[in-house]
Every structure is written in structure tokens, then in C-alpha cells.
Design a protein around this motif. Structure first.
Motif, PDB file in Angstrom:
ATOM      1  N   LEU A 234      83.883  78.653 -10.989  1.00 20.17           N
ATOM      2  CA  LEU A 234      84.228  78.593 -12.412  1.00 20.17           C
ATOM      3  C   LEU A 234      83.226  77.727 -13.182  1.00 20.17           C
ATOM      4  O   LEU A 234      82.845  78.073 -14.308  1.00 20.17           O
ATOM      5  N   ILE A 235      82.796  76.633 -12.593  1.00 17.06           N
ATOM      6  CA  ILE A 235      81.786  75.790 -13.238  1.00 17.06           C
ATOM      7  C   ILE A 235      80.469  76.545 -13.348  1.00 17.06           C
ATOM      8  O   ILE A 235      79.795  76.502 -14.388  1.00 17.06           O
ATOM      9  N   ALA A 236      80.102  77.257 -12.298  1.00 12.62           N
ATOM     10  CA  ALA A 236      78.865  78.048 -12.333  1.00 12.62           C
ATOM     11  C   ALA A 236      78.945  79.128 -13.401  1.00 12.62           C
ATOM     12  O   ALA A 236      77.964  79.390 -14.107  1.00 12.62           O
ATOM     13  N   GLU A 237      80.088  79.742 -13.549  1.00  6.00           N
ATOM     14  CA  GLU A 237      80.249  80.772 -14.582  1.00  6.00           C
ATOM     15  C   GLU A 237      80.160  80.164 -15.975  1.00  6.00           C
ATOM     16  O   GLU A 237      79.537  80.728 -16.870  1.00  6.00           O
ATOM     17  N   ALA A 238      80.765  79.015 -16.152  1.00 10.79           N
ATOM     18  CA  ALA A 238      80.710  78.354 -17.459  1.00 10.79           C
ATOM     19  C   ALA A 238      79.288  77.921 -17.796  1.00 10.79           C
ATOM     20  O   ALA A 238      78.893  77.940 -18.966  1.00 10.79           O
ATOM     21  N   ALA A 239      78.517  77.562 -16.782  1.00  9.02           N
ATOM     22  CA  ALA A 239      77.145  77.105 -17.019  1.00  9.02           C
ATOM     23  C   ALA A 239      76.176  78.256 -17.263  1.00  9.02           C
ATOM     24  O   ALA A 239      75.204  78.102 -17.999  1.00  9.02           O
ATOM     25  N   THR A 240      76.436  79.419 -16.668  1.00  4.86           N
ATOM     26  CA  THR A 240      75.474  80.514 -16.755  1.00  4.86           C
ATOM     27  C   THR A 240      75.926  81.666 -17.632  1.00  4.86           C
ATOM     28  O   THR A 240      75.103  82.360 -18.204  1.00  4.86           O
ATOM     29  N   VAL A 241      77.200  81.935 -17.721  1.00  5.56           N
ATOM     30  CA  VAL A 241      77.777  83.036 -18.493  1.00  5.56           C
ATOM     31  C   VAL A 241      77.124  84.373 -18.120  1.00  5.56           C
ATOM     32  O   VAL A 241      76.751  85.173 -18.958  1.00  5.56           O
ATOM     33  N   THR A 242      76.986  84.616 -16.816  1.00  7.99           N
ATOM     34  CA  THR A 242      76.382  85.870 -16.349  1.00  7.99           C
ATOM     35  C   THR A 242      77.422  86.868 -15.856  1.00  7.99           C
ATOM     36  O   THR A 242      77.071  87.957 -15.444  1.00  7.99           O
ATOM     37  N   LEU A 243      78.670  86.510 -15.878  1.00 10.37           N
ATOM     38  CA  LEU A 243      79.769  87.356 -15.414  1.00 10.37           C
ATOM     39  C   LEU A 243      79.608  87.779 -13.960  1.00 10.37           C
ATOM     40  O   LEU A 243      79.876  88.913 -13.597  1.00 10.37           O
ATOM     41  N   VAL A 244      79.150  86.858 -13.133  1.00 13.16           N
ATOM     42  CA  VAL A 244      79.063  87.113 -11.699  1.00 13.16           C
ATOM     43  C   VAL A 244      79.988  86.155 -10.962  1.00 13.16           C
ATOM     44  O   VAL A 244      80.802  86.565 -10.148  1.00 13.16           O
ATOM     45  N   SER A 245      79.891  84.888 -11.258  1.00 11.03           N
ATOM     46  CA  SER A 245      80.669  83.872 -10.550  1.00 11.03           C
ATOM     47  C   SER A 245      82.161  83.987 -10.810  1.00 11.03           C
ATOM     48  O   SER A 245      82.970  83.576  -9.984  1.00 11.03           O
ATOM     49  N   LEU A 246      82.522  84.547 -11.941  1.00  7.72           N
ATOM     50  CA  LEU A 246      83.933  84.684 -12.300  1.00  7.72           C
ATOM     51  C   LEU A 246      84.704  85.500 -11.270  1.00  7.72           C
ATOM     52  O   LEU A 246      85.819  85.161 -10.893  1.00  7.72           O
ATOM     53  N   TRP A 247      84.102  86.549 -10.781  1.00  9.40           N
ATOM     54  CA  TRP A 247      84.772  87.424  -9.825  1.00  9.40           C
ATOM     55  C   TRP A 247      84.941  86.740  -8.469  1.00  9.40           C
ATOM     56  O   TRP A 247      85.919  86.985  -7.767  1.00  9.40           O
ATOM     57  N   PHE A 248      83.989  85.875  -8.100  1.00  9.06           N
ATOM     58  CA  PHE A 248      84.113  85.124  -6.859  1.00  9.06           C
ATOM     59  C   PHE A 248      85.197  84.049  -6.979  1.00  9.06           C
ATOM     60  O   PHE A 248      85.879  83.743  -6.011  1.00  9.06           O
ATOM     61  N   ALA A 249      85.370  83.508  -8.164  1.00  7.45           N
ATOM     62  CA  ALA A 249      86.463  82.561  -8.392  1.00  7.45           C
ATOM     63  C   ALA A 249      87.808  83.267  -8.231  1.00  7.45           C
ATOM     64  O   ALA A 249      88.748  82.709  -7.654  1.00  7.45           O
ATOM     65  N   ALA A 250      87.902  84.493  -8.712  1.00  6.28           N
ATOM     66  CA  ALA A 250      89.137  85.269  -8.540  1.00  6.28           C
ATOM     67  C   ALA A 250      89.375  85.580  -7.063  1.00  6.28           C
ATOM     68  O   ALA A 250      90.519  85.554  -6.596  1.00  6.28           O
ATOM     69  N   GLY A 251      88.307  85.861  -6.324  1.00  6.63           N
ATOM     70  CA  GLY A 251      88.436  86.085  -4.890  1.00  6.63           C
ATOM     71  C   GLY A 251      88.910  84.841  -4.164  1.00  6.63           C
ATOM     72  O   GLY A 251      89.748  84.911  -3.249  1.00  6.63           O
ATOM     73  N   ALA A 252      88.403  83.681  -4.573  1.00  2.00           N
ATOM     74  CA  ALA A 252      88.849  82.420  -3.972  1.00  2.00           C
ATOM     75  C   ALA A 252      90.311  82.148  -4.296  1.00  2.00           C
ATOM     76  O   ALA A 252      91.062  81.638  -3.458  1.00  2.00           O
ATOM     77  N   LEU A 253      90.734  82.514  -5.505  1.00  2.00           N
ATOM     78  CA  LEU A 253      92.146  82.363  -5.869  1.00  2.00           C
ATOM     79  C   LEU A 253      93.023  83.264  -5.007  1.00  2.00           C
ATOM     80  O   LEU A 253      94.089  82.843  -4.537  1.00  2.00           O
ATOM     81  N   ALA A 254      92.587  84.490  -4.763  1.00  2.00           N
ATOM     82  CA  ALA A 254      93.351  85.409  -3.901  1.00  2.00           C
ATOM     83  C   ALA A 254      93.451  84.849  -2.489  1.00  2.00           C
ATOM     84  O   ALA A 254      94.516  84.913  -1.855  1.00  2.00           O
TER      85      ALA A 254
END
Length: 79
Positions: free
Chosen positions: A16-36
Motif C-alpha cells: 500500500l505504501i508502494a502504491e501510494a508512492a508510485t500510483v502505478t496501479l500495480v502494488s494495489l493488487w498485491f496488497a489485496a492478495g496479501a489481505l486475502a
């Protein structure tokens, strides 16, 4: 809380921090995977299943939703 749960929680926060820093819409999906995977941990799933869920959810969301979200997020030039 077990070490496995802490690892999933830390990974989710890092993504989530990486997504907030880059805004590339890649890290967000991995954060969702970690939540699952974290939810699977709390439901008593084995570590191999947690890893499989992390990979599957991340890959599914990345391939299915990233193009759709980019379509709405990408600014359009108007003349």
C-alpha cells in the motif's frame, strides 16, 4: 498473533505504501492478495494455501482490473 500473520500484514502495508508512492496501479493488487492471505490465515488455512491465494488473487486482480481502472484514471487530452 503468529509470525505468518505479521508477515502478511507487513506485506500488505508495504504494498500500500508502494502504491501510494508510485500510483502505478500495480502494488494495489498485491496488497489485496496479501489481505486475502491474511484472511485465510485467520480462517485456519495452511501456509501453502495462503501463498496460493496471495498469488491467485494478485494475478487475477492485476490482469482483470488494471486495464479497466487505467482506462478511467488516465487523463484524456481535449482539444
Amino acid at each position: 498473533m503468529d509470525l505468518v500473520a505479521i508477515v502478511w500484514l507487513v506485506l500488505m502495508v508495504v504494498f500500500l505504501i508502494a502504491e501510494a508512492a508510485t500510483v502505478t496501479l500495480v502494488s494495489l493488487w498485491f496488497a489485496a492478495g496479501a489481505l486475502a492471505a491474511l484472511i485465510a490465515y485467520f480462517l485456519g488455512a495452511a501456509v501453502w494455501l495462503q501463498v496460493l491465494l496471495f498469488l491467485a488473487v494478485s494475478a487475477l486482480l492485476l490482469t482483470a482490473l488494471r486495464p479497466l481502472v487505467r482506462k478511467f484514471v488516465t487523463p484524456r487530452l481535449q482539444r
